[in-house]
Design a protein around this motif. Structure first.
Motif, PDB file in Angstrom:
ATOM      1  N   ALA A 140      26.092   8.572  64.955  1.00 54.64           N
ATOM      2  CA  ALA A 140      27.099   8.411  66.012  1.00 54.64           C
ATOM      3  C   ALA A 140      28.271   7.579  65.513  1.00 54.64           C
ATOM      4  O   ALA A 140      29.438   7.886  65.799  1.00 54.64           O
ATOM      5  N   ASP A 141      27.970   6.517  64.758  1.00 53.50           N
ATOM      6  CA  ASP A 141      29.045   5.692  64.198  1.00 53.50           C
ATOM      7  C   ASP A 141      29.879   6.493  63.198  1.00 53.50           C
ATOM      8  O   ASP A 141      31.110   6.363  63.141  1.00 53.50           O
ATOM      9  N   ALA A 142      29.202   7.335  62.395  1.00 53.67           N
ATOM     10  CA  ALA A 142      29.925   8.119  61.394  1.00 53.67           C
ATOM     11  C   ALA A 142      30.843   9.142  62.038  1.00 53.67           C
ATOM     12  O   ALA A 142      31.910   9.459  61.494  1.00 53.67           O
ATOM     13  N   MET A 229      38.380  13.614  52.771  1.00 55.25           N
ATOM     14  CA  MET A 229      38.691  12.238  53.113  1.00 55.25           C
ATOM     15  C   MET A 229      37.859  11.768  54.315  1.00 55.25           C
ATOM     16  O   MET A 229      37.396  10.625  54.355  1.00 55.25           O
ATOM     17  N   ARG A 230      37.660  12.656  55.281  1.00 54.27           N
ATOM     18  CA  ARG A 230      36.849  12.295  56.439  1.00 54.27           C
ATOM     19  C   ARG A 230      35.384  12.125  56.038  1.00 54.27           C
ATOM     20  O   ARG A 230      34.715  11.173  56.456  1.00 54.27           O
ATOM     21  N   LEU A 231      34.886  13.027  55.183  1.00 56.38           N
ATOM     22  CA  LEU A 231      33.506  12.916  54.731  1.00 56.38           C
ATOM     23  C   LEU A 231      33.301  11.660  53.887  1.00 56.38           C
ATOM     24  O   LEU A 231      32.227  11.058  53.911  1.00 56.38           O
ATOM     25  N   ASP A 232      34.321  11.281  53.152  1.00 58.08           N
ATOM     26  CA  ASP A 232      34.236  10.056  52.357  1.00 58.08           C
ATOM     27  C   ASP A 232      33.947   8.867  53.265  1.00 58.08           C
ATOM     28  O   ASP A 232      33.063   8.046  52.975  1.00 58.08           O
ATOM     29  N   ASP A 233      34.677   8.778  54.368  1.00 59.18           N
ATOM     30  CA  ASP A 233      34.431   7.700  55.327  1.00 59.18           C
ATOM     31  C   ASP A 233      33.031   7.810  55.930  1.00 59.18           C
ATOM     32  O   ASP A 233      32.333   6.802  56.101  1.00 59.18           O
ATOM     33  N   GLN A 234      32.613   9.026  56.259  1.00 60.43           N
ATOM     34  CA  GLN A 234      31.334   9.206  56.938  1.00 60.43           C
ATOM     35  C   GLN A 234      30.156   8.908  56.027  1.00 60.43           C
ATOM     36  O   GLN A 234      29.184   8.279  56.452  1.00 60.43           O
ATOM     37  N   PHE A 235      30.237   9.323  54.776  1.00 66.15           N
ATOM     38  CA  PHE A 235      29.126   9.042  53.867  1.00 66.15           C
ATOM     39  C   PHE A 235      29.037   7.555  53.530  1.00 66.15           C
ATOM     40  O   PHE A 235      27.947   7.041  53.242  1.00 66.15           O
ATOM     41  N   ARG A 236      30.169   6.860  53.552  1.00 62.67           N
ATOM     42  CA  ARG A 236      30.130   5.406  53.363  1.00 62.67           C
ATOM     43  C   ARG A 236      29.336   4.753  54.497  1.00 62.67           C
ATOM     44  O   ARG A 236      28.634   3.759  54.294  1.00 62.67           O
ATOM     45  N   VAL A 237      29.473   5.304  55.721  1.00 57.71           N
ATOM     46  CA  VAL A 237      28.740   4.782  56.877  1.00 57.71           C
ATOM     47  C   VAL A 237      27.257   5.144  56.791  1.00 57.71           C
ATOM     48  O   VAL A 237      26.390   4.346  57.157  1.00 57.71           O
ATOM     49  N   LEU A 238      26.957   6.330  56.274  1.00 54.54           N
ATOM     50  CA  LEU A 238      25.576   6.819  56.273  1.00 54.54           C
ATOM     51  C   LEU A 238      24.747   6.311  55.098  1.00 54.54           C
ATOM     52  O   LEU A 238      23.515   6.343  55.170  1.00 54.54           O
ATOM     53  N   GLU A 239      25.390   5.854  54.041  1.00 50.82           N
ATOM     54  CA  GLU A 239      24.613   5.389  52.889  1.00 50.82           C
ATOM     55  C   GLU A 239      23.714   4.203  53.227  1.00 50.82           C
ATOM     56  O   GLU A 239      22.546   4.168  52.808  1.00 50.82           O
ATOM     57  N   PRO A 240      24.171   3.187  54.011  1.00 48.30           N
ATOM     58  CA  PRO A 240      23.311   2.025  54.266  1.00 48.30           C
ATOM     59  C   PRO A 240      22.041   2.335  55.058  1.00 48.30           C
ATOM     60  O   PRO A 240      21.104   1.532  55.032  1.00 48.30           O
TER      61      PRO A 240
END
Length: 497
Positions: A140-142, A229-240
């Motif tokens: 949801a955050d991503a 670019m959008r996926l870059d932001d989303q995967f940064r959120v999902l990695e942790p």
């Protein structure tokens, strides 16, 4: 399996215990657990259960972070996970507790949640259920709007103009789900977890470039660039949360003009490995494979796991692995054989390989492959079917490959029946794709047996007409192809079809 439920290739997953250990090590869940243990009756929350702004700095310190803007953002993210998963419970009622109940939590305070003890005392399944709840919060955050986007549409009164934001939460969530589903498919298509990551441009292009588009247009390339670019932001959120391992897009690329970025996205396939990595690389972790698979199954897809047929009978095994890639089929069969009597298993496999239905040839092919895993202990069971008209050819091939003595020569009728059965199995396995190997088999058979088609059309096999028609399509020699088509016509006339 129901034909209306899409079936994905099988995936190899670690045990629940191993996955649970990975879940408990996910940085975001670790931070959420730490905050749940830090929180107490004096911890104040707002009406949404979020930490009071004044307590975010203290929460960041509790996590060992610098209490600056970033540290407080991490703390807020971890708190949402703790709240959503039931690691903490927030009392946000407006009423004060009745007199005499001063020990009850006051409005705007928190208590430990029922899920917190599961972190140390729960079974692996309990831990994974907790992690899946945390994953939903991370997803949801991503899928939420970027902070910079929100700042642009926030009025002086602090209200967000959602219409001006041009953000559809359902559409954004669906796109992210589709991306993760595609990443799962790319990972398991080879029969198990891929060793290498997927380039972000390739993942974005797989979502946006139509299959029939040979060269992406500039408009499509621009969409791919924006999606990257959008996926870059989303995967940064999902990695942790432990879903993916992610190498972000090079910061220098983000400074490029949109047209330059789009051109880079289109040229990524032709770039060196080092260049491609600058555009971002992502892979699902074993825990991520588990999480995405669970969501896909909940969405109605069939997503097999290697090992789930281990306690089924031989009929279920040969039917279940019918559409598996070869490596996955062998892995599933190896798991099925563990703990079984080899000779008994071989007899069960041979019995399950019988039949005249459309999928029987493929079952026999997988039976033959399974017998290679049984080894020498299968020989007595294999010799028992030497006189069987449908299994005798398979048995002779298996014995000959092992160098067994006293293998009786097959009757001519059995030779041609086995040839038709083998091609029928290969046609079923190929599914109309990657026919080069099958073409070599067809041309090899006709080269070894003079007058092949004169005998083949007489073979009493349900698939004879279809096999001969396929041989006519596959054979590169025009004369032989014509003979195959004539033989197919005779076979259909003979069967009355």
């Amino acid at each position: 399996m129901s034909p209306d439920r899409p079936t994905l290739p099988p995936v190899r997953l670690p045990s629940e215990a191993e996955l649970a250990r990975d879940a408990l090590a996910a940085p975001l869940l670790v931070r959420a657990v730490r905050l749940a243990r830090w929180a107490g009756p004096e911890t104040r929350v707002d009406q949404d259960g979020e930490l009071d702004e004044g307590q975010l700095a203290a929460a960041a310190v509790a996590l060992g972070l610098i209490p600056d803007e970033d540290g407080q953002a991490y703390a807020g993210e971890a708190w949402r996970v703790a709240l959503d998963t039931g690691l903490v419970l927030a009392d946000v009622s407006d009423e004060e507790p009745p007199a005499g109940e001063a020990d009850e939590p006051r409005a705007g305070t928190v208590t430990a949640g029922e899920q917190l003890p599961l972190v140390t005392g729960g079974a692996p399944g309990d831990v994974l259920a907790l992690w899946r709840d945390a994953l939903e919060t991370a997803l949801a955050d991503a899928a939420a709007p970027l902070f910079d986007d929100l700042a642009e549409v926030t009025g002086e009164d602090g209200e967000i103009d959602l219409d001006a934001l041009d953000w559809d939460p359902e559409q954004e969530a669906d796109f992210l789900d589709a991306v993760l589903g595609n990443l799962y498919l790319l990972t398991v298509s080879g029969g198990g977890p891929a060793d290498s990551a997927v380039p972000l441009p390739a993942l974005a292009a797989s979502m946006l470039v139509p299959d029939d588009m040979r060269e992406p247009t500039d408009d499509v390339l621009e969409q791919v660039s924006e999606a990257m670019m959008r996926l870059d932001d989303q995967f940064r959120v999902l990695e942790p949360i432990g879903l993916v391992e992610y190498q972000p897009v090079d910061e220098a690329l983000m400074a490029e003009e949109p047209d330059d970025a789009a051109e880079a996205a289109g040229a990524a396939d032709a770039a060196t490995e080092e260049d491609v990595q600058r555009y971002g690389m992502v892979r699902l972790t074993p825990l991520g494979l588990y999480g995405v698979r669970t969501r896909l199954v909940e969405a109605g897809l069939t997503a097999p796991v290697i090992g789930e047929l281990a306690d089924k009978d031989a009929d279920a095994l040969l039917g279940g692995v019918a559409d598996y890639p070869e490596a996955a089929a062998l892995a599933e069969t190896a798991a099925w054989l563990v703990g079984r009597d080899p000779a008994g298993a071989a007899r069960d496999l041979l019995a399950a390989a019988r039949g005249v239905d459309a999928r029987a040839p493929l079952r026999r092919l997988h039976c033959q492959q399974a017998l290679t895993l049984v080894g020498a202990d299968a020989e007595p069971a294999v010799r028992e079917v030497l006189d069987d008209p449908r299994l005798g050819g398979l048995a002779r091939v298996w014995l000959a490959e092992r160098g067994a003595p006293d293998v009786p020569p097959p009757p001519e009728a059995m030779i041609f029946w086995l040839a038709v059965d083998t091609i029928a199995a290969q046609l079923d396995a190929a599914g109309g794709e990657d026919l080069d190997e099958l073409r070599d088999l067809v041309e090899g058979l006709t080269g070894q047996h003079g007058g092949f088609f004169d005998a083949a059309w007489r073979v009493d096999h349900p698939a004879t007409p279809e096999v001969l028609e396929a041989m006519g399509r596959l054979h590169r020699d025009k004369t032989m192809a014509k003979e195959a088509r004539k033989a197919a016509f005779k076979a259909r006339s003979k069967s009355g079809a």
